[in-house]
Design a protein around this motif. Structure first.
Motif, PDB file in Angstrom:
ATOM      1  N   TYR A 171      42.562  31.091  47.555  1.00  0.00           N
ATOM      2  CA  TYR A 171      42.783  31.974  48.708  1.00  0.00           C
ATOM      3  C   TYR A 171      41.463  32.586  49.180  1.00  0.00           C
ATOM      4  O   TYR A 171      41.175  32.630  50.389  1.00  0.00           O
ATOM      5  N   LEU A 172      40.647  33.039  48.242  1.00  0.00           N
ATOM      6  CA  LEU A 172      39.349  33.626  48.587  1.00  0.00           C
ATOM      7  C   LEU A 172      38.455  32.599  49.287  1.00  0.00           C
ATOM      8  O   LEU A 172      37.793  32.901  50.281  1.00  0.00           O
ATOM      9  N   GLY A 173      38.447  31.369  48.773  1.00  0.00           N
ATOM     10  CA  GLY A 173      37.664  30.316  49.410  1.00  0.00           C
ATOM     11  C   GLY A 173      38.159  30.011  50.810  1.00  0.00           C
ATOM     12  O   GLY A 173      37.371  29.813  51.739  1.00  0.00           O
ATOM     13  N   ALA A 174      39.490  29.992  50.971  1.00  0.00           N
ATOM     14  CA  ALA A 174      40.083  29.694  52.275  1.00  0.00           C
ATOM     15  C   ALA A 174      39.785  30.793  53.289  1.00  0.00           C
ATOM     16  O   ALA A 174      39.627  30.525  54.484  1.00  0.00           O
ATOM     17  N   ILE A 175      39.695  32.029  52.822  1.00  0.00           N
ATOM     18  CA  ILE A 175      39.346  33.140  53.716  1.00  0.00           C
ATOM     19  C   ILE A 175      37.977  32.894  54.343  1.00  0.00           C
ATOM     20  O   ILE A 175      37.775  33.101  55.543  1.00  0.00           O
ATOM     21  N   PHE A 176      37.033  32.419  53.535  1.00  0.00           N
ATOM     22  CA  PHE A 176      35.696  32.140  54.056  1.00  0.00           C
ATOM     23  C   PHE A 176      35.701  30.935  55.000  1.00  0.00           C
ATOM     24  O   PHE A 176      34.900  30.870  55.934  1.00  0.00           O
TER      25      PHE A 176
END
Length: 288
Positions: A171-176
């Motif tokens: 999720y954190l990677g997808a936010i970026f």
């Protein structure tokens, strides 16, 4: 017939990129969580539900965005002819549309487990307050990333009925990822936004945009490698990583030109293909 056409314009049905970018994280989370040695009926059932939910919620979000941004949209060349900004659809009718779309989205949501339903309902304030962020912060794209990729968590909990470290890291990677592609998108309106006083990551990083977007995409790729490691992916997962990496850096970053709005839109739209590539990558890592 004219009202139908206006409704289609209002919810951007002719521009599917919006709901596809909402759908892909859902598909990623679902695929990551699913046990493909079991019956596949539930997998495809949930995939269809997430797609329909993405269409409905993206449509409702567009209307809320246009209601809140009506006065700003009138001053921006790209958006001045939107149905609400041009007074072709009233605010009252627009609100009625939102309520109807949310009702059908709720009917879809009720097919999931209680934990997923509660999490999804908890995301509603994010979905409907995002349009306000560009008035107060240079990071509206970050809020969009938090909102648009929330489905990755829901895709996971729909199967696992709990939250784990794995989907949170993804999720954190997808936010970026969203922070990167929406910064590219923002360069279409940067001149108008600066004149009327709106904020965006595009404005904040206009002097070193390519480096900023590169960093955002790099974080996405690192998160994918971490996910691959944590799920003990096979060699094919890492081989197939060449495809999304090539698309992100050899196409999007290489072709990016902040002075060319048409190119920015083209690159932004290509993220639908990137979503598919990542989906295939996860699929390959899970079943081969």
């Amino acid at each position: 017939m004219n009202q139908i056409k206006l409704f289609i314009d209002l919810v951007r049905l002719k521009k599917p990129i919006g709901f596809m970018l909402l759908f892909w994280p859902c598909a990623w989370g679902l695929t990551l969580a699913y046990d493909f040695s079991s019956n596949l009926n539930n997998y495809f059932f949930y995939l269809i539900l997430f797609f329909l939910g993405a269409v409905l919620m993206r449509s409702a979000g567009c209307i809320v965005n246009d209601i809140l941004d009506k006065e700003f949209d009138k001053k921006v060349f790209r958006t001045k002819n939107r149905p609400i900004a041009s007074d072709q659809i009233s605010i009252k009718l627009a609100i009625l549309y939102v309520l109807i779309l949310c009702f059908f989205a709720l009917l879809i949501l009720l097919n999931f487990n209680n934990f997923t339903i509660i999490l999804a309902l908890g995301s509603m304030p994010l979905a409907f307050t995002y349009p306000l962020m560009k008035r107060f912060t240079y990071w509206p794209q970050l809020f969009l990333g938090i909102t648009f990729n929330y489905g990755l968590i829901l895709g996971w909990t729909a199967i696992q009925n709990q939250i784990d470290l794995l989907p949170i890291l993804f999720y954190l990677g997808a936010i970026f990822w969203t922070l990167g592609y929406d910064t590219i998108y923002g360069f279409q309106d940067i001149k108008d936004d600066e004149i009327i006083g709106l904020k965006s990551a595009s404005i904040k990083f206009k002097d070193n945009a390519k480096s900023f977007i590169f960093l955002c995409y790099l974080i996405l790729c690192i998160s994918l490698f971490i996910i691959g490691y944590l799920i003990n992916s096979n060699l094919y997962f890492y081989i197939f990583m060449v495809l999304p990496i090539s698309h992100l850096f050899l196409y999007q970053i290489n072709k990016f030109n902040s002075k060319n709005p048409d190119k920015c839109l083209e690159i932004f739209k290509s993220n639908n293909f990137l979503g598919l590539l990542v989906f295939i990558n996860i699929f390959v890592g899970k079943i081969i």
